[in-house]
Design an enzyme around this catalytic site. Structure first.
Site, PDB file in Angstrom:
ATOM      1  N   GLU A   1      -2.972   7.728  -4.150  1.00  0.00           N
ATOM      2  CA  GLU A   1      -3.380   7.141  -5.416  1.00  0.00           C
ATOM      3  C   GLU A   1      -4.712   7.703  -5.920  1.00  0.00           C
ATOM      4  O   GLU A   1      -5.638   7.804  -5.094  1.00  0.00           O
ATOM      5  CB  GLU A   1      -3.569   5.635  -5.154  1.00  0.00           C
ATOM      6  CG  GLU A   1      -2.993   4.748  -6.176  1.00  0.00           C
ATOM      7  CD  GLU A   1      -2.987   3.307  -5.678  1.00  0.00           C
ATOM      8  OE1 GLU A   1      -2.075   2.958  -4.911  1.00  0.00           O
ATOM      9  OE2 GLU A   1      -3.900   2.577  -6.057  1.00  0.00           O
TER      10      GLU A   1
ATOM     11  N   ARG B   1       0.859  -1.179   0.000  1.00  0.00           N
ATOM     12  CA  ARG B   1       0.000   0.000   0.000  1.00  0.00           C
ATOM     13  C   ARG B   1       0.899   1.234   0.000  1.00  0.00           C
ATOM     14  O   ARG B   1       1.922   1.261   0.693  1.00  0.00           O
ATOM     15  CB  ARG B   1      -0.914   0.025   1.223  1.00  0.00           C
ATOM     16  CG  ARG B   1      -2.103  -0.929   1.142  1.00  0.00           C
ATOM     17  CD  ARG B   1      -3.104  -0.500   0.051  1.00  0.00           C
ATOM     18  NE  ARG B   1      -4.260  -1.369  -0.046  1.00  0.00           N
ATOM     19  CZ  ARG B   1      -4.380  -2.382  -0.906  1.00  0.00           C
ATOM     20  NH1 ARG B   1      -3.412  -2.669  -1.746  1.00  0.00           N
ATOM     21  NH2 ARG B   1      -5.484  -3.108  -0.941  1.00  0.00           N
TER      22      ARG B   1
ATOM     23  N   HIS C   1      -0.812   0.318  -9.983  1.00  0.00           N
ATOM     24  CA  HIS C   1      -1.482  -0.632  -9.068  1.00  0.00           C
ATOM     25  C   HIS C   1      -2.033  -1.841  -9.853  1.00  0.00           C
ATOM     26  O   HIS C   1      -3.241  -2.083  -9.860  1.00  0.00           O
ATOM     27  CB  HIS C   1      -2.609   0.072  -8.293  1.00  0.00           C
ATOM     28  CG  HIS C   1      -2.928  -0.630  -6.995  1.00  0.00           C
ATOM     29  ND1 HIS C   1      -3.391   0.014  -5.881  1.00  0.00           N
ATOM     30  CD2 HIS C   1      -2.859  -1.953  -6.643  1.00  0.00           C
ATOM     31  CE1 HIS C   1      -3.595  -0.851  -4.905  1.00  0.00           C
ATOM     32  NE2 HIS C   1      -3.267  -2.060  -5.344  1.00  0.00           N
TER      33      HIS C   1
HETATM   34  C1  DGY Z   1      -5.390  -5.947  -3.220  1.00  0.00           C
HETATM   35  O1  DGY Z   1      -6.046  -6.951  -3.556  1.00  0.00           O
HETATM   36  O2  DGY Z   1      -5.425  -5.502  -2.073  1.00  0.00           O
HETATM   37  C2  DGY Z   1      -4.523  -5.322  -4.261  1.00  0.00           C
HETATM   38  O3  DGY Z   1      -3.990  -4.132  -3.876  1.00  0.00           O
HETATM   39  C3  DGY Z   1      -5.236  -5.221  -5.590  1.00  0.00           C
HETATM   40  O4  DGY Z   1      -5.203  -6.477  -6.089  1.00  0.00           O
END
Ligand code: DGY
Length: 328
Positions: free
Chosen positions: A267, A238, A285
Site C-alpha cells: 500500500e 491487512r 483502505h
Molecule cells: C486500522 O485501524 O487498523 C485500520 O486499518 C484503519 O482504520
C-alpha cells in the site's frame, strides 16, 4: 514545561483542541505522509507522537526521539510499529480498538455486496454510456442470501461481520486459532471448521486477522486452489494477509469469481494486474472511514496520548511490559 506532541498528519480539530489543553502541539502542515528522515526531524523533540498506520515507527525513529514516552497509533492495527524497539526504550504504544468494529464490518459487507452484484462494474458500465436496454443476461452476479460465509478470524470485527449475515440467512463457517464460546457460536449461528474446510465450503471468504508472521500470505495459491470457482474473497484486514500475485492469478484464470479489497500488500501501490480485472472491487483502505468512527478513533488516540504523558496507564496500551518497566 508542557510536554510536546507531534501529530504526523492533519487530523480532527476536536482532538487537536483536546491535546492543546494538555501539551504543546505541533502538526505536519503538509498533510502528506512524511518520509522517514522528515518524520525523524519533525518528531525529534517530542514526548508524544500521534501516529498513523502510514508512519513507520522503528528503532531508527525511536532513537532519533530520545524524549519520546508515548506513541498513540490512530488505528486498531499496529503492524507499523516495532514493538520490540519500543519496549527496549520503554515507549508506551497504544491503539484504537472497538470503536471501528461496526464501521469496518459494514464496509466488509459493502465490498461483499459490491463484488457479488458487480456494483462497481455496473457503475462504470452506465457512466461509459453502455446501458442501452435492460438485458436478461446483463451483468449477472451471484446471490448473497442463503449462501455460506467463510470467516477467517473471529475477533471483534469477524463477529460483527457474522452478525450481519443473519439478515441474509447465511450459513457461517469460521476459522480462528481458538473457538468462540458455545453461547457466541449459537448466537452467531457460526461453526468453527479447519481452514481447509472453510475455504472449500464458502461462497464468500472474508479475512479478519491481524498481520502477524503466521498470517502473512494466509491466502496463497494453495488457498485459492481450495476455493469454489464462484467464491468471492474480501479483505479489510491487512494487505499482506493475501498473496496478491496469487490472487491476480486466481482471478485472471477464473479459479475464483471475484474479490473486494480495501487493503494491499504494498500500500498504496497496487499489484500489477489488479486494476485491469473487472471482477475486483478496489477501495483505498477506507473501511473505518465514517465521519463518526474516524473522529472517535482520533479522540481515543488523543486520550491515550495524554494519559501516558500524564503518567497514567493509557486505556488502550498494547505493550504493558513497557508500562511495567517504566514503573518505579
Ligand atoms: C486500522 O485501524 O487498523 C485500520 O486499518 C484503519 O482504520
Amino acid at each position: 514545561m508542557a510536554p510536546r506532541i507531534f501529530i504526523t498528519r492533519r487530523v480532527f480539530d476536536d482532538a487537536v483542541r483536546y491535546l492543546e489543553a494538555h501539551a504543546e502541539v505541533v502538526g505536519n502542515p503538509t498533510d502528506r505522509v512524511l518520509a522517514p528522515a522528515e518524520l525523524k526531524d519533525a518528531a525529534a523533540e517530542s514526548d508524544g507522537l500521534l501516529a498513523l498506520l502510514t508512519d513507520r515507527v522503528d528503532s531508527e525513529l525511536l532513537a532519533a526521539c530520545p524524549r519520546l514516552k508515548v506513541v498513540a497509533n490512530f488505528a486498531v492495527g499496529y503492524n507499523n510499529i516495532d514493538l520490540d524497539a519500543a519496549a527496549a526504550r520503554g515507549v508506551l504504544i497504544t491503539n484504537t480498538p472497538g470503536v471501528l468494529t461496526e464501521t469496518t464490518a459494514d464496509f466488509a459487507w459493502a465490498l461483499l455486496m459490491a463484488a457479488a452484484r458487480r456494483v462497481a462494474e455496473a457503475d462504470r458500465f452506465v457512466r461509459d454510456g453502455k446501458f442501452r436496454a435492460w438485458g436478461p443476461r446483463m451483468l449477472l452476479g451471484h446471490d448473497v442470501h442463503g449462501k455460506t460465509l467463510g470467516l477467517i478470524g473471529m475477533g471483534r470485527i469477524g463477529r460483527s461481520v457474522a452478525r450481519r449475515a443473519a439478515g441474509f440467512g447465511m450459513r457461517i463457517l469460521y476459522h480462528d486459532v481458538s473457538e468462540v464460546g458455545p453461547d457466541a457460536a449459537a448466537d452467531l449461528n457460526a461453526r468453527w471448521a479447519p481452514m481447509e474446510e472453510v475455504l472449500a465450503e464458502a461462497d464468500f471468504v472474508s479475512v479478519h486477522v491481524p498481520l502477524l508472521p503466521a498470517t502473512r500470505h494466509l491466502l496463497d495459491d494453495a488457498a485459492f486452489a481450495r476455493m469454489k470457482p464462484h467464491c468471492i474473497v474480501i479483505n479489510t484486514s491487512r494487505g499482506p494477509v493475501v498473496d496478491e500475485r496469487a490472487l491476480v492469478r486466481a482471478l485472471g484464470e477464473g479459479r475464483i469469481a471475484g474479490a473486494g479489497l480495501d487493503v494491499y500488500e504494498r500500500e498504496p501501490d497496487i499489484e500489477p494486474g489488479l486494476t485491469e480485472l473487472e471482477n475486483v472491487v478496489l477501495a483505498p483502505h477506507i473501511a473505518s472511514a465514517s465521519h463518526e468512527t474516524r473522529l472517535r478513533m482520533c479522540m481515543m488516540a488523543a486520550e491515550n496520548l495524554v494519559a501516558g504523558l500524564e503518567g497514567r496507564r493509557p486505556p488502550n496500551l498494547v505493550n504493558p511490559d513497557a508500562w511495567d518497566a517504566t514503573r518505579p
